[in-house]
Design a protein around this motif. Sequence first.
Motif, PDB file in Angstrom:
ATOM      1  N   MET A 134       1.002  -1.524  -0.405  1.00 19.69           N
ATOM      2  CA  MET A 134       0.205   0.004   0.335  1.00 19.69           C
ATOM      3  C   MET A 134       1.239   1.405  -0.318  1.00 19.69           C
ATOM      4  SD  MET A 134      -2.609   1.102   3.259  1.00 19.69           S
ATOM      5  CE  MET A 134      -2.805   0.020   3.496  1.00 19.69           C
ATOM      6  N   LYS A 135       0.193   2.669  -0.724  1.00 16.87           N
ATOM      7  CA  LYS A 135       1.607   3.673  -0.787  1.00 16.87           C
ATOM      8  C   LYS A 135       0.732   4.069   0.837  1.00 16.87           C
ATOM      9  CE  LYS A 135       0.025   7.198  -2.427  1.00 16.87           C
ATOM     10  NZ  LYS A 135      -0.504   8.272  -3.497  1.00 16.87           N
ATOM     11  N   VAL A 136       1.817   4.410   0.954  1.00 20.66           N
ATOM     12  CA  VAL A 136       1.686   5.550   2.121  1.00 20.66           C
ATOM     13  C   VAL A 136       3.135   6.504   1.679  1.00 20.66           C
ATOM     14  CG1 VAL A 136       2.793   5.671   5.346  1.00 20.66           C
ATOM     15  CG2 VAL A 136       1.996   3.540   3.502  1.00 20.66           C
ATOM     16  N   SER A 137       2.282   8.136   2.093  1.00 18.69           N
ATOM     17  CA  SER A 137       3.175   9.639   1.664  1.00 18.69           C
ATOM     18  C   SER A 137       2.669  10.734   2.654  1.00 18.69           C
ATOM     19  CB  SER A 137       2.712  10.308   0.055  1.00 18.69           C
ATOM     20  OG  SER A 137       1.215  10.458   0.269  1.00 18.69           O
ATOM     21  N   VAL A 138       3.464  11.178   2.963  1.00 17.12           N
ATOM     22  CA  VAL A 138       3.386  12.194   3.448  1.00 17.12           C
ATOM     23  C   VAL A 138       3.755  13.416   3.097  1.00 17.12           C
ATOM     24  CG1 VAL A 138       4.856  13.721   5.546  1.00 17.12           C
ATOM     25  CG2 VAL A 138       4.156  10.822   5.533  1.00 17.12           C
ATOM     26  N   THR A 139       3.034  14.477   3.002  1.00 14.96           N
ATOM     27  CA  THR A 139       3.475  15.880   2.094  1.00 14.96           C
ATOM     28  C   THR A 139       3.070  16.915   3.867  1.00 14.96           C
ATOM     29  OG1 THR A 139       2.262  15.640   0.171  1.00 14.96           O
ATOM     30  CG2 THR A 139       2.611  17.259   0.943  1.00 14.96           C
ATOM     31  N   ARG A 140       4.793  17.892   3.846  1.00 15.61           N
ATOM     32  CA  ARG A 140       4.709  18.450   5.270  1.00 15.61           C
ATOM     33  C   ARG A 140       4.883  19.850   3.757  1.00 15.61           C
ATOM     34  NH1 ARG A 140      10.284  19.010   7.478  1.00 15.61           N
ATOM     35  NH2 ARG A 140      10.991  20.392   6.363  1.00 15.61           N
ATOM     36  N   SER A 141       3.565  20.721   4.953  1.00 15.56           N
ATOM     37  CA  SER A 141       3.726  21.909   4.287  1.00 15.56           C
ATOM     38  C   SER A 141       3.571  23.039   5.392  1.00 15.56           C
ATOM     39  CB  SER A 141       2.625  22.696   4.011  1.00 15.56           C
ATOM     40  OG  SER A 141       0.738  22.134   4.128  1.00 15.56           O
ATOM     41  N   GLY A 142       4.103  24.275   5.543  1.00 16.49           N
ATOM     42  CA  GLY A 142       3.802  25.306   6.279  1.00 16.49           C
ATOM     43  C   GLY A 142       4.801  26.329   6.635  1.00 16.49           C
ATOM     44  N   GLY A 143       4.689  26.202   7.700  1.00 20.83           N
ATOM     45  CA  GLY A 143       6.058  26.700   8.274  1.00 20.83           C
ATOM     46  C   GLY A 143       6.573  27.741   7.862  1.00 20.83           C
ATOM     47  N   PHE A 144       7.792  28.390   8.668  1.00 21.51           N
ATOM     48  CA  PHE A 144       8.443  30.055   8.449  1.00 21.51           C
ATOM     49  C   PHE A 144       8.856  30.450   7.484  1.00 21.51           C
ATOM     50  CE2 PHE A 144      11.496  33.263   8.327  1.00 21.51           C
ATOM     51  CZ  PHE A 144      11.065  34.484   9.036  1.00 21.51           C
ATOM     52  N   ALA A 145       9.201  29.427   6.452  1.00 21.52           N
ATOM     53  CA  ALA A 145       9.048  29.607   5.704  1.00 21.52           C
ATOM     54  C   ALA A 145       8.264  28.988   4.234  1.00 21.52           C
ATOM     55  CB  ALA A 145      10.725  29.077   5.077  1.00 21.52           C
ATOM     56  N   GLY A 146       6.901  28.269   4.943  1.00 22.83           N
ATOM     57  CA  GLY A 146       6.256  28.049   3.743  1.00 22.83           C
ATOM     58  C   GLY A 146       6.784  26.722   2.582  1.00 22.83           C
ATOM     59  N   MET A 147       7.831  26.367   3.005  1.00 17.83           N
ATOM     60  CA  MET A 147       7.969  25.209   1.886  1.00 17.83           C
ATOM     61  C   MET A 147       7.410  24.199   1.870  1.00 17.83           C
ATOM     62  SD  MET A 147      11.053  26.487   0.433  1.00 17.83           S
ATOM     63  CE  MET A 147      12.113  24.720   0.493  1.00 17.83           C
ATOM     64  N   VAL A 148       7.417  22.641   1.033  1.00 12.57           N
ATOM     65  CA  VAL A 148       6.687  21.965   0.677  1.00 12.57           C
ATOM     66  C   VAL A 148       7.834  20.582   0.877  1.00 12.57           C
ATOM     67  CG1 VAL A 148       4.837  20.787  -0.670  1.00 12.57           C
ATOM     68  CG2 VAL A 148       4.638  23.139   0.363  1.00 12.57           C
ATOM     69  N   ARG A 149       7.608  20.009   1.523  1.00 14.63           N
ATOM     70  CA  ARG A 149       7.996  18.080   1.818  1.00 14.63           C
ATOM     71  C   ARG A 149       7.454  17.166   1.384  1.00 14.63           C
ATOM     72  NH1 ARG A 149      12.610  16.058   5.671  1.00 14.63           N
ATOM     73  NH2 ARG A 149      13.230  14.311   5.133  1.00 14.63           N
ATOM     74  N   ARG A 150       7.555  16.502   0.048  1.00 13.85           N
ATOM     75  CA  ARG A 150       6.481  15.295   0.012  1.00 13.85           C
ATOM     76  C   ARG A 150       8.238  13.771   0.142  1.00 13.85           C
ATOM     77  NH1 ARG A 150       3.959  11.682  -3.225  1.00 13.85           N
ATOM     78  NH2 ARG A 150       1.686  12.036  -3.128  1.00 13.85           N
ATOM     79  N   ALA A 151       7.875  12.792   0.588  1.00 14.04           N
ATOM     80  CA  ALA A 151       7.808  12.142   0.277  1.00 14.04           C
ATOM     81  C   ALA A 151       7.158  10.087   0.323  1.00 14.04           C
ATOM     82  CB  ALA A 151       9.309  10.923   1.739  1.00 14.04           C
ATOM     83  N   GLU A 152       7.162   9.402  -0.485  1.00 12.81           N
ATOM     84  CA  GLU A 152       6.234   8.214  -0.304  1.00 12.81           C
ATOM     85  C   GLU A 152       6.897   7.387  -0.652  1.00 12.81           C
ATOM     86  OE1 GLU A 152       4.212   6.440  -3.963  1.00 12.81           O
ATOM     87  OE2 GLU A 152       3.689   8.557  -4.053  1.00 12.81           O
ATOM     88  N   ILE A 153       6.388   6.174  -0.180  1.00 11.24           N
ATOM     89  CA  ILE A 153       7.154   4.283   0.412  1.00 11.24           C
ATOM     90  C   ILE A 153       6.048   3.813   0.139  1.00 11.24           C
ATOM     91  CG2 ILE A 153       8.789   5.078   1.825  1.00 11.24           C
ATOM     92  CD1 ILE A 153       7.165   3.664   4.065  1.00 11.24           C
ATOM     93  N   ASP A 154       5.719   2.618  -0.035  1.00 11.67           N
ATOM     94  CA  ASP A 154       5.072   1.568  -1.176  1.00 11.67           C
ATOM     95  C   ASP A 154       5.533   0.470   0.357  1.00 11.67           C
ATOM     96  OD1 ASP A 154       3.759  -0.795  -0.727  1.00 11.67           O
ATOM     97  OD2 ASP A 154       4.124  -0.856  -3.217  1.00 11.67           O
ATOM     98  N   SER A 155       4.481  -0.080   1.384  1.00 11.62           N
ATOM     99  CA  SER A 155       4.375   0.001   3.086  1.00 11.62           C
ATOM    100  C   SER A 155       5.024  -1.841   2.345  1.00 11.62           C
ATOM    101  CB  SER A 155       2.546   0.248   3.594  1.00 11.62           C
ATOM    102  OG  SER A 155       1.939  -0.799   2.984  1.00 11.62           O
ATOM    103  N   ALA A 156       4.757  -2.331   1.375  1.00 15.06           N
ATOM    104  CA  ALA A 156       4.782  -3.807   1.723  1.00 15.06           C
ATOM    105  C   ALA A 156       6.412  -4.144   1.428  1.00 15.06           C
ATOM    106  CB  ALA A 156       4.382  -4.332  -0.370  1.00 15.06           C
ATOM    107  N   ASP A 157       7.164  -2.474   0.808  1.00 16.40           N
ATOM    108  CA  ASP A 157       8.298  -3.100   0.589  1.00 16.40           C
ATOM    109  C   ASP A 157       8.989  -2.354   2.222  1.00 16.40           C
ATOM    110  OD1 ASP A 157       8.346  -3.315  -1.746  1.00 16.40           O
ATOM    111  OD2 ASP A 157       9.048  -1.514  -2.634  1.00 16.40           O
TER     112      ASP A 157
END
Length: 84
Positions: A1-24
């Motif tokens: 199953m795909k699991v992803s996290v997107t972090r947004s906001g903070g002081f600089a307003g930067m966006v960070r995203r990462a994704e994995i497959d939980s099967a791996d």
Amino acid sequence: MKVSVTRSGGFAGMVRRAEIDSADHPAAARLVDEIDFGGVPEPAPAADRFVYDVEVGDRTVPVAEADLHGPLRELVDYVLAHGR
């Protein structure tokens, strides 16, 4: 199953995203099973704080930085560290 996290906001307003497959990534699959996604409160607006969108399969849950703890915190940290 795909699991992803997107972090947004903070002081600089930067966006960070990462994704994995939980099967791996059995550690991530274990954490997903421990989380009660229905019990996560809706994020309240807060200046200079991060908001995380945690997507597991077809479900996305927004989480305020202040509400990120326990297995949910571990999952977010894991995905951001090991994902692409």
